[in-house]
Design a protein around this motif. Structure first.
Motif, mmCIF file in Angstrom:
data_model
loop_
_atom_site.group_PDB
_atom_site.id
_atom_site.type_symbol
_atom_site.label_atom_id
_atom_site.label_comp_id
_atom_site.label_asym_id
_atom_site.label_seq_id
_atom_site.Cartn_x
_atom_site.Cartn_y
_atom_site.Cartn_z
ATOM 1 N N ASP A 105 0.826 -1.214 0.000
ATOM 2 C CA ASP A 105 0.000 0.000 0.000
ATOM 3 C C ASP A 105 0.852 1.252 0.000
ATOM 4 N N ALA A 106 1.967 1.191 0.694
ATOM 5 C CA ALA A 106 2.832 2.359 0.784
ATOM 6 C C ALA A 106 4.097 2.099 -0.029
ATOM 7 N N GLY A 107 4.621 3.157 -0.620
ATOM 8 C CA GLY A 107 5.881 3.043 -1.341
ATOM 9 C C GLY A 107 5.682 2.555 -2.766
ATOM 10 N N HIS A 108 6.728 2.697 -3.599
ATOM 11 C CA HIS A 108 6.700 2.239 -4.972
ATOM 12 C C HIS A 108 8.127 2.063 -5.461
ATOM 13 N N TYR A 109 8.242 1.427 -6.593
ATOM 14 C CA TYR A 109 9.553 1.178 -7.198
ATOM 15 C C TYR A 109 9.842 2.353 -8.120
ATOM 16 N N GLU A 110 10.735 3.241 -7.701
ATOM 17 C CA GLU A 110 10.917 4.510 -8.395
ATOM 18 C C GLU A 110 11.468 4.352 -9.805
ATOM 19 N N ALA A 111 12.172 3.234 -10.065
ATOM 20 C CA ALA A 111 12.785 3.069 -11.381
ATOM 21 C C ALA A 111 11.802 2.599 -12.438
ATOM 22 N N LEU A 112 10.554 2.327 -12.036
ATOM 23 C CA LEU A 112 9.593 1.710 -12.956
ATOM 24 C C LEU A 112 8.417 2.631 -13.256
ATOM 25 N N GLU A 113 8.016 2.629 -14.536
ATOM 26 C CA GLU A 113 6.772 3.277 -14.943
ATOM 27 C C GLU A 113 5.993 2.277 -15.787
ATOM 28 N N VAL A 114 4.719 2.084 -15.454
ATOM 29 C CA VAL A 114 3.865 1.160 -16.189
ATOM 30 C C VAL A 114 3.012 1.957 -17.176
ATOM 31 N N VAL A 115 3.079 1.567 -18.457
ATOM 32 C CA VAL A 115 2.294 2.242 -19.493
ATOM 33 C C VAL A 115 1.247 1.258 -20.000
ATOM 34 N N GLU A 116 -0.037 1.581 -19.798
ATOM 35 C CA GLU A 116 -1.113 0.670 -20.169
ATOM 36 C C GLU A 116 -1.951 1.165 -21.339
ATOM 37 N N ASP A 117 -1.947 2.460 -21.601
ATOM 38 C CA ASP A 117 -2.744 3.003 -22.688
ATOM 39 C C ASP A 117 -2.230 2.482 -24.029
ATOM 40 N N PRO A 118 -3.082 1.841 -24.837
ATOM 41 C CA PRO A 118 -2.633 1.222 -26.092
ATOM 42 C C PRO A 118 -1.939 2.193 -27.042
ATOM 43 N N VAL A 119 -2.432 3.421 -27.124
ATOM 44 C CA VAL A 119 -1.829 4.409 -28.021
ATOM 45 C C VAL A 119 -0.428 4.767 -27.536
ATOM 46 N N ARG A 120 -0.285 4.923 -26.224
ATOM 47 C CA ARG A 120 1.023 5.302 -25.694
ATOM 48 C C ARG A 120 2.011 4.140 -25.764
ATOM 49 N N VAL A 121 1.509 2.898 -25.617
ATOM 50 C CA VAL A 121 2.384 1.727 -25.743
ATOM 51 C C VAL A 121 3.069 1.742 -27.107
ATOM 52 N N LEU A 122 2.312 2.043 -28.167
ATOM 53 C CA LEU A 122 2.894 2.114 -29.508
ATOM 54 C C LEU A 122 3.845 3.297 -29.627
ATOM 55 N N ALA A 123 3.493 4.411 -28.982
ATOM 56 C CA ALA A 123 4.328 5.608 -29.074
ATOM 57 C C ALA A 123 5.660 5.428 -28.363
ATOM 58 N N VAL A 124 5.662 4.604 -27.295
ATOM 59 C CA VAL A 124 6.893 4.407 -26.524
ATOM 60 C C VAL A 124 8.015 3.870 -27.400
ATOM 61 N N SER A 125 7.697 2.881 -28.255
ATOM 62 C CA SER A 125 8.714 2.285 -29.120
ATOM 63 C C SER A 125 9.311 3.315 -30.060
ATOM 64 N N ARG A 126 8.457 4.142 -30.652
ATOM 65 C CA ARG A 126 8.946 5.172 -31.575
ATOM 66 C C ARG A 126 9.790 6.205 -30.840
ATOM 67 N N GLN A 127 9.334 6.639 -29.676
ATOM 68 C CA GLN A 127 10.076 7.626 -28.894
ATOM 69 C C GLN A 127 11.437 7.084 -28.473
ATOM 70 N N LEU A 128 11.464 5.786 -28.162
ATOM 71 C CA LEU A 128 12.723 5.158 -27.755
ATOM 72 C C LEU A 128 13.765 5.302 -28.864
ATOM 73 N N GLN A 129 13.362 5.016 -30.103
ATOM 74 C CA GLN A 129 14.303 5.099 -31.219
ATOM 75 C C GLN A 129 14.652 6.542 -31.571
ATOM 76 N N GLN A 130 13.683 7.424 -31.499
ATOM 77 C CA GLN A 130 13.945 8.819 -31.848
ATOM 78 C C GLN A 130 14.950 9.467 -30.898
ATOM 79 N N SER A 131 14.975 8.998 -29.657
ATOM 80 C CA SER A 131 15.837 9.625 -28.652
ATOM 81 C C SER A 131 17.149 8.894 -28.423
#
Length: 323
Positions: A105-131
């Protein structure tokens, strides 16, 4: 390789018969295992390429075969598997820590971000390569669900990034060779300069940008679609990076050179003998060729298959249907 100890598999039947019947010929193996002589010869070539059986001569009908001692085969299997097991164990430890942290309930893993939105999941791959600035490492596994347009857009972006000096290293699932869209895309990217290798069963879909971001893509647990886990520098990031490098060392190089080019009968015979462990001298003697001719053809075949060893050449030739 493990199936040599399975008495119900063709490889297991041949190896088991050789263990109990030293110096057996292919015809005797066929009679003793119930397999056709053609199937026995194919199995013997595979086992010889993996250093599980040996023959002292050129592999013709009069050849006598011997099994490598089972304890030696087991040790080789264990050594190979330990490399992958160690890397995956480190990753699993971090994943377990992440699992428990995410459910408190308390705390989180700071190194992790979960992306669930289908549109953003696809965008993540493109952004990864662009950067990416220096290197992008990737593991690509099925299902290959992208459309032709998706792959063409991906190709255009990758060509652009490679032209800017970015190094691409990719590990593909062995089934990519059979996919009507993924394989042509892979072949074109290799021809454009991508460093590619294949592995029978990579454990995850992964992309690593430089040394600062990793993306693991998974099937969503509770709905159709995908989820992306963005992992920044941390123990988990290092475990994923180490896993990629361990798998890279185990994977077989792939080359786009010679794709679509038929192989002649002489080179096919040379490849078959190479895969069975024959030396250049033995190949020359068996085929009635000069040693220099064999050396030149072996070197050309290794280059065309993107292989650094004769075993790798045999694997790649078999995957292309050359053997």
């Amino acid at each position: 390789m493990h199936d040599v100890f399975d008495p119900d598999s063709d490889r297991g039947r041949v190896y088991r018969f050789l263990v109990g019947h030293p110096h057996a010929s292919a015809p005797r193996l066929a009679a003793g295992t119930g397999l056709s002589e053609t199937a026995v010869r194919a199995v013997l070539e595979e086992l010889a390429a993996e250093d599980i059986v040996l023959t002292a001569d050129s592999g013709d009908a009069r050849s006598r075969w011997e099994a490598v001692p089972p304890t030696q085969v087991v040790e080789a299997l264990l050594r190979r598997d330990d490399v992958v097991r160690t890397a995956l164990r480190h990753t699993g430890t971090e994943m377990e820590r992440l699992y428990r942290s995410a459910r408190r309930d308390a705390g989180h893993y700071e190194a992790l971000e979960v992306v669930e939105d289908p549109v953003r999941v696809l965008a993540v791959s493109r952004q990864l390569q662009q950067s990416v600035r220096h290197q992008l490492r990737a593991i690509d596994v099925p299902p290959y669900s992208g459309t032709s347009d998706h792959y063409l857009a991906q190709e255009a972006l990758q060509r652009e990034r490679m032209a800017a000096g970015v190094v691409y290293r990719a590990i593909y699932h062995g089934s990519a060779f059979d996919d009507p869209i993924a394989w042509p895309n892979m072949a074109r990217m290799i021809e454009a300069g991508e460093q590619a290798r294949t592995l029978d069963d990579p454990p995850m879909k992964l992309a690593i940008r430089d040394n600062d971001l990793a993306v693991v893509t998974l099937a969503a647990d509770d709905r159709p679609g995908l989820v992306s886990l963005l992992i920044r520098p941390s123990g988990l990031f290092q475990a994923l990076s180490n896993t990629f490098e361990s798998l890279w060392r185990l994977a077989v190089p792939v080359s786009a050179a010679g794709i679509g080019t038929p192989i002649d009968a002489r080179d096919r015979r040379i490849l078959t003998l190479m895969a069975s462990g024959a030396t250049d001298e033995a190949i020359a003697r068996h085929l009635g060729l000069g040693r220099r001719t064999v050396v030149r053809r072996v070197s050309a075949l290794l280059d065309s298959l993107g292989a650094t060893t004769r075993f790798q050449a045999g694997v790649q030739a078999a995957r292309r249907g050359w053997l």
